[in-house]
Write an enzyme that holds these catalytic residues in place. Structure first.
Site, PDB file in Angstrom:
ATOM      1  N   TYR A   1     -20.255  24.243  -3.218  1.00 20.56           N
ATOM      2  CA  TYR A   1     -18.930  24.212  -2.588  1.00 20.56           C
ATOM      3  C   TYR A   1     -18.163  23.011  -3.140  1.00 20.56           C
ATOM      4  O   TYR A   1     -18.348  21.866  -2.696  1.00 20.56           O
ATOM      5  CB  TYR A   1     -19.042  24.120  -1.071  1.00 20.56           C
ATOM      6  CG  TYR A   1     -19.586  25.358  -0.403  1.00 20.56           C
ATOM      7  CD1 TYR A   1     -19.780  26.548  -1.104  1.00 20.56           C
ATOM      8  CD2 TYR A   1     -19.922  25.352   0.946  1.00 20.56           C
ATOM      9  CE1 TYR A   1     -20.286  27.683  -0.480  1.00 20.56           C
ATOM     10  CE2 TYR A   1     -20.416  26.485   1.583  1.00 20.56           C
ATOM     11  CZ  TYR A   1     -20.606  27.647   0.859  1.00 20.56           C
ATOM     12  OH  TYR A   1     -21.102  28.765   1.483  1.00 20.56           O
TER      13      TYR A   1
ATOM     14  N   HIS B   1     -29.128  30.706  -1.990  1.00 24.37           N
ATOM     15  CA  HIS B   1     -27.736  31.166  -1.948  1.00 24.37           C
ATOM     16  C   HIS B   1     -27.586  32.567  -2.543  1.00 24.37           C
ATOM     17  O   HIS B   1     -26.827  33.390  -2.026  1.00 24.37           O
ATOM     18  CB  HIS B   1     -26.852  30.163  -2.699  1.00 24.37           C
ATOM     19  CG  HIS B   1     -25.445  30.126  -2.226  1.00 24.37           C
ATOM     20  ND1 HIS B   1     -24.604  29.069  -2.477  1.00 24.37           N
ATOM     21  CD2 HIS B   1     -24.698  31.005  -1.514  1.00 24.37           C
ATOM     22  CE1 HIS B   1     -23.418  29.291  -1.935  1.00 24.37           C
ATOM     23  NE2 HIS B   1     -23.452  30.470  -1.356  1.00 24.37           N
TER      24      HIS B   1
ATOM     25  N   PRO C   1     -16.233  35.506   9.365  1.00 24.62           N
ATOM     26  CA  PRO C   1     -16.079  36.393  10.514  1.00 24.62           C
ATOM     27  C   PRO C   1     -14.625  36.746  10.809  1.00 24.62           C
ATOM     28  O   PRO C   1     -14.355  37.670  11.579  1.00 24.62           O
ATOM     29  CB  PRO C   1     -16.685  35.584  11.667  1.00 24.62           C
ATOM     30  CG  PRO C   1     -16.479  34.167  11.270  1.00 24.62           C
ATOM     31  CD  PRO C   1     -16.681  34.155   9.776  1.00 24.62           C
ATOM     32  N   LEU C   2     -13.694  36.042  10.158  1.00 26.12           N
ATOM     33  CA  LEU C   2     -12.267  36.301  10.372  1.00 26.12           C
ATOM     34  C   LEU C   2     -11.616  36.955   9.160  1.00 26.12           C
ATOM     35  O   LEU C   2     -10.390  36.936   9.010  1.00 26.12           O
ATOM     36  CB  LEU C   2     -11.553  35.001  10.736  1.00 26.12           C
ATOM     37  CG  LEU C   2     -12.123  34.297  11.974  1.00 26.12           C
ATOM     38  CD1 LEU C   2     -11.483  32.939  12.167  1.00 26.12           C
ATOM     39  CD2 LEU C   2     -11.948  35.168  13.207  1.00 26.12           C
ATOM     40  N   GLY C   3     -12.456  37.546   8.308  1.00 23.58           N
ATOM     41  CA  GLY C   3     -11.924  38.308   7.177  1.00 23.58           C
ATOM     42  C   GLY C   3     -11.063  37.502   6.235  1.00 23.58           C
ATOM     43  O   GLY C   3     -10.051  38.003   5.719  1.00 23.58           O
TER      44      GLY C   3
ATOM     45  N   GLY D   1      -8.981  35.297   6.763  1.00 22.22           N
ATOM     46  CA  GLY D   1      -7.630  35.071   7.268  1.00 22.22           C
ATOM     47  C   GLY D   1      -6.881  36.313   7.709  1.00 22.22           C
ATOM     48  O   GLY D   1      -5.788  36.204   8.281  1.00 22.22           O
TER      49      GLY D   1
ATOM     50  N   PHE E   1      -7.430  38.206  10.154  1.00 15.46           N
ATOM     51  CA  PHE E   1      -7.328  38.273  11.614  1.00 15.46           C
ATOM     52  C   PHE E   1      -6.604  37.064  12.213  1.00 15.46           C
ATOM     53  O   PHE E   1      -6.539  36.939  13.437  1.00 15.46           O
ATOM     54  CB  PHE E   1      -8.726  38.417  12.238  1.00 15.46           C
ATOM     55  CG  PHE E   1      -9.395  39.708  11.872  1.00 15.46           C
ATOM     56  CD1 PHE E   1      -8.893  40.914  12.323  1.00 15.46           C
ATOM     57  CD2 PHE E   1     -10.515  39.715  11.042  1.00 15.46           C
ATOM     58  CE1 PHE E   1      -9.493  42.115  11.970  1.00 15.46           C
ATOM     59  CE2 PHE E   1     -11.119  40.909  10.681  1.00 15.46           C
ATOM     60  CZ  PHE E   1     -10.609  42.118  11.147  1.00 15.46           C
TER      61      PHE E   1
END
Length: 330
Positions: free
Chosen positions: A56, A124, A204-206, A208, A210
């Site tokens: 990252y 990973h 979990p929020l796609g 952005g 959602f």
């Protein structure tokens, strides 16, 4: 915040964790100060699991976290990963799960994080030609040395999980899982539940989709991960925004936000499911945390299913390059 079991490791962590890829800027520029404010907010909210990786920002995320932890020790359970290698000149990636490479990368991660062990260490991406049973033996050695608490795998297939788990208990599997990325329901969520393995859901929020404000390609920087992602290319993006709009309206009808509702939906998938929304914003994290307090009844879950049935998304979740190393199983 509600606590959930992290596999059979004996550790209990917050029902939602914090994904820290955003600290390295994949969705836009950020600062160390902003990331530290987000970590401080996580601590205040009771979020105890933070998730990062050696790649990252090629160490940036781990370094930012380490700088925070040196001034604010304790509280957090730390997960990091290794196994992805990038060519410094071309950016091309390959996978290396060899004992020597994993050991070297783990040592580097510990140094950047400023700790002597991590609570969870993931592979990973699997190296296809190296038996996963051999990789588990390497991870067990790290565990015996006290460098890691538990171990897991990211983006593997249920069959691979079962092979690994037959050697030693796997703590967690990490895969993308959300209302618009539901492949894990075709075997992985069930396999984890059967084996007592935590399922850690990233994005979990796609990415952005959602969020209260719909993603706008005009605001994507050159380094934004979504710039070449099929679901954020036109005409898919506009189609996806339109399909998701009634879900956002339904969240408002319930007196909550679409972010909180999307998180609450994931938490309803099983006590072993732990979403790790990624954000560099304390305000956004507070919104995510509301999902941990939102309990959905069967009528509400049925309405969400009606609005956003499985398979509603336009476009694949990854481009060809982005999907490299992800194990398919359906």
């Amino acid at each position: 915040m509600e606590q959930r079991q992290l596999g059979k490791s004996g550790l209990r962590v917050s029902a939602i964790g914090l994904g820290c890829w955003n600290f390295a800027g994949p969705y836009g520029p950020t600062t160390e100060q902003e990331s530290h404010e987000t970590l401080a907010c996580a601590k205040d909210l009771g979020v105890s699991l933070i998730d990062t990786s050696n790649v990252y920002g090629m160490g940036v995320s781990e370094t930012v976290i380490g700088n925070y932890l040196r001034k604010n020790p304790g509280h957090f359970k730390i997960a990091t990963k290794a196994g992805i290698c990038r060519d410094s000149s071309t950016g091309a990636r390959h996978f290396d799960n060899s004992a020597g490479h994993l050991r070297s990368e783990l040592v580097g991660s510990l140094k950047r994080l400023g700790v002597d062990h991590v609570d969870l260490f993931y592979i990973h991406r699997r190296e296809a030609d190296l038996p996963i049973e051999e990789v588990v033996e390497t991870l067990l050695q790290f565990k015996q040395e006290g460098k890691i608490g538990g171990f897991g795998f990211s983006e593997i297939a249920p069959a691979s999980l079962k092979l690994a788990h037959a050697v030693a208990p796997v703590t967690a599997v990490q895969s993308e899982y959300s209302l618009w990325s539901r492949q894990p329901e075709l075997g992985m969520v069930q396999a984890c539940n059967d084996l007592g393995v935590a399922f850690v859901a990233f994005c979990p929020l796609g990415r952005g989709i959602f969020a209260a404000q719909a993603p706008d390609r005009a605001n994507f920087g050159e380094a934004d991960f979504r710039i070449a992602n099929p679901r954020f290319l036109e005409p898919n993006l506009t189609r996806n925004i339109n399909v998701v709009a009634p879900f956002k309206d339904y969240a408002r009808d319930l007196g909550t936000t679409p972010i909180a509702l999307a998180i609450a939906w994931l938490l309803s998938r099983g006590q072993h499911v732990i979403p790790i929304p990624g954000t560099r914003s304390a305000v956004h994290l507070q919104d995510c945390a509301k999902g941990a307090d939102l309990k959905l009844n069967q009528a509400q879950l049925a309405e969400i299913e009606r609005i956003l049935p499985a398979g509603f998304a336009h476009g694949e979740r990854y481009s060809r390059d982005q999907s490299s190393g992800v194990e398919g199983y359906c």
